[in-house]
Design an enzyme around this catalytic site. Structure first.
Site, PDB file in Angstrom:
ATOM      1  CG  PHE A 211       2.209   1.129  -1.170  1.00 44.36           C
ATOM      2  CD1 PHE A 211       2.874   2.225  -1.713  1.00 44.36           C
ATOM      3  CD2 PHE A 211       1.735   0.151  -2.028  1.00 44.36           C
ATOM      4  CE1 PHE A 211       3.064   2.324  -3.083  1.00 44.36           C
ATOM      5  CE2 PHE A 211       1.923   0.250  -3.402  1.00 44.36           C
ATOM      6  CZ  PHE A 211       2.589   1.341  -3.932  1.00 44.36           C
TER       7      PHE A 211
ATOM      8  CG  ASP B 222       3.871  -4.419   2.787  1.00 46.98           C
ATOM      9  OD1 ASP B 222       5.000  -4.768   2.387  1.00 46.98           O
ATOM     10  OD2 ASP B 222       3.022  -3.906   2.040  1.00 46.98           O
TER      11      ASP B 222
ATOM     12  CE1 TYR C 226       8.250  -3.831  -6.752  1.00 46.86           C
ATOM     13  CE2 TYR C 226       7.250  -5.983  -7.068  1.00 46.86           C
ATOM     14  CZ  TYR C 226       7.136  -4.650  -6.727  1.00 46.86           C
ATOM     15  OH  TYR C 226       5.919  -4.150  -6.372  1.00 46.86           O
ATOM     16  CE  LYS C 227       8.807  -1.710  -3.199  1.00 49.37           C
ATOM     17  NZ  LYS C 227       8.747  -0.534  -4.060  1.00 49.37           N
TER      18      LYS C 227
ATOM     19  NE  ARG D   8      10.566   5.875  -3.108  1.00 47.05           N
ATOM     20  CZ  ARG D   8       9.828   4.770  -3.282  1.00 47.05           C
ATOM     21  NH1 ARG D   8       8.919   4.439  -2.384  1.00 47.05           N
ATOM     22  NH2 ARG D   8       9.969   4.029  -4.343  1.00 47.05           N
TER      23      ARG D   8
END
Lengths: 411, 411
Positions: free
Chosen positions: A126, A197, A222-223, A370
């Site tokens: 990322f 990560d 937050y995912k 996605r």
């Protein structure tokens, strides 16, 4: 057209997690396939938001730092997260953002390995992970460098000049999932520290940091952890490293005795040293409550349902002829996280048209649609609806409409 | 005993800010003299908390990044804060904590001044400010050093090996207020960049960053700006420095094009480059609403009322014979911020006993009773009550009670 073995309704009835959706406040007529960007609002978090704002802040004022344990919240929440990623108590703390946390851990790791000057990572990591390395190296000067390793064969590229190997377990675009146990072991054989990560791992499937002997990890909440937009992130520092761990964002909250206001920094000899400034209490308190959704479910059950939802999505998409229109860029089900990525030249507009139909997924540049599978609140009927709606969009070529092609700043 | 010229009630009637307290949700029977630690809950913030959690997150989900402008919130809030500290638009951004923001600015400032290796500050600066310098220097190596200057005569200690002078405008203990204009000018004469910490300034009195030609500033929003516990901080970078400004916490949100996911970091050529990871939206949105309290009041009016409240406190304390029991460690009214500090060997227990009486002030080690004056919600009657209660505590020596002597982690 093949017949279904089980209908969506039948699959929902058999689903052991079917009642869990009631723990969330979900908007009507929406199928949410973007919980891997931002999880929805847990009802407990909604209640907690009210409590932390109106009671704790509004009535308790400054005294709530003690009375409501605000001062201990980073550790309390950290340990809760630890329980979901295979970390025993005292190794995880909730603080700041992934980006900032990467900076802390990378700096500390380099310091633990003074003779090694290389940080290794994958080129398709990322971007913020890579940017943080670039920022750190720019500060440290030309002795240090970043080296890109190929995601497909990491083990063979590990050499003993590498100080730390920084990997995201699940690729944000493709969903490709790395073998944490084997890669960590191979890294250790070369004396390399590992930093994982867990942005797309935590809350999505079982992670076993302790068992895999991982050195450091970071992740966001937050995912799949449903902590709310920009909820604070976390850091894992394995117990064995805590005594010599020294990170440079040495703010007062990481001091061994913050309220003695001593003139010199003396970092706490624990994971708490990762605290820096005063933590954002409201966001962290909401996250604290959000995590309780996981109290009575196992990550194994979540993972199993995710695999079934994904298989059902693909089967439905196949029945509808969609797989001839999209190419799946995710690896097979055992080697990917809780998401599917489809490549299409019109992915952006398709995603917008889908949102207009009440199915929220997301687009990742340059051409990826996605789809996130969050088993706590998604049903098989949701998946059936989503595929039906995508089929309509593709058959009617709605993505050619101007309204769906206009780019917004974020998707 | 002297007679009062005006009664507290009369002073309240004459107070042009008297109605402003209604904008806050304050607990009953409490006099809050700790708004310089944590401001109370503005009613608008309470409403906004409900909206951002239940509507924006709960219903809007991921689409709120665009629909509710979450993506632009750091700049929107930054500009609002800018209006309160004398900064024209485009120079302030809301992000992270003061500690982390100091690290960014200090790193960037050193980079702008490659031939200079010294960061100067006062020894009595707030500890986290000093700790952040220590952390940065430890990372940069032995070429760099910190130099302490004496708060009383900063100008005479400025030499041309100093890259950046980092000062907190108002001392957190004593309330001593530095002359921003004159010190900045003296620093510039030696080619020194200035970095001002506005923790105890923003929202308390007029600050004129642009007019004083300040280079950089940071500040927090949970004190006089009433943003909530751990609300996000801010950074000011003067327009003239933005093109060459480069800070090392180079997360994706500070990239000139974060959603292009390009492999290399290219920092935005604006104050936005200070963004790092995904910002905590809930806390920032609550702060956004909290700042609206300032929409119809001037900092000048706030400052004037603060001075009157302080003078009234001292006059009342004097009438009650308290000034023989405490020594005032704050400078005179023109040289201090919106607070008063009294030294007393039993300051901790006195503070606890005062809290038990409904008067909340705070203690700062080793022996300071710190009293904050926040004119938006404090009345002269509040001050009268506070002094009466303190008088009782002192006369009855309640601070000798065991219950008030037990230390808690934070005060």
């Amino acid at each position: 057209m093949m017949n279904k073995v089980f209908s969506a309704e039948q699959l929902d009835i058999k689903d052991p997690l079917r009642d869990k959706a009631q723990a969330f406040s979900l908007p009507a007529n929406t199928v949410y396939l973007d919980g891997n960007s931002l999880g929805p609002l847990p009802k407990a978090a909604k209640q907690q938001a009210d409590d932390v704002v109106n009671e704790q802040w509004g009535k308790g004022l400054i005294t709530s730092w003690n009375k409501h344990q605000w001062i201990h919240l980073p550790q309390i929440v950290g340990d809760k997260i630890g329980g979901l990623i295979g970390a025993k108590s005292g190794q995880v703390i909730c603080c700041d953002s992934i980006s900032i946390n990467l900076f802390k851990v990378l700096s500390a790791a380099l310091k633990m390995h003074p003779s090694r000057k290389v940080i290794a990572t994958t080129r398709d990591n990322f971007p913020t992970d890579i940017y943080m390395v670039q920022g750190l190296l720019d500060l440290l000067g030309s002795d240090y460098s970043i080296r890109y390793v190929d995601e497909a064969c990491i083990g063979s590229q590990l050499t003993d000049d590498i100080a730390v190997l920084m990997l995201t377990q699940v690729n944000f675009r493709s969903g490709n999932k790395l073998d944490m146990q084997s890669i960590t072991e191979q890294a250790h054989q070369k004396g390399i520290l590992t930093l994982w990560d867990l942005a797309h791992s935590a809350g999505a499937f079982p992670v076993s940091l302790d068992a895999c002997n991982v050195d450091f990890a970071v992740g966001c909440t937050y995912k799949y952890l449903n902590g709310g937009p920009g909820a604070p992130a976390f850091i894992y520092v394995a117990k064995r490293h805590q005594a010599q761990y020294q990170q440079p964002l040495s703010g007062w909250m990481g001091h061994s005795s913050p309220f003695s206001f001593s003139p010199d920094y003396a970092g706490d000899n624990s994971v708490k040293q990762n605290l820096c400034g005063t933590p954002g209490i409201i966001g962290m308190s909401i996250l604290d409550a959000a995590l309780d959704v996981f109290e009575d479910v196992s990550l194994k059950a979540i993972d199993e349902k995710s695999k079934k939802l994904q298989a059902f999505f693909i089967a439905e998409a196949k029945r509808a002829g969609l797989l001839e229109k999209f190419s799946i860029v995710s690896p097979n089900i055992d080697n990917r996280g809780s998401q599917l990525a489809f490549a299409h030249d019109h992915a952006y507009a398709i995603c917008q048209a889908w949102i207009a139909e009440g199915v929220i997924a997301d687009f990742r540049a340059p051409n990826i649609l996605r789809i996130g599978f969050a088993p706590l609140y998604l049903s098989f009927v949701d998946i059936e609806k989503a595929v039906a709606s995508l089929t309509k969009i593709m058959n009617e070529k709605r993505y050619e409409n101007d309204e769906f092609q206009q780019r917004q700043s974020v998707t």
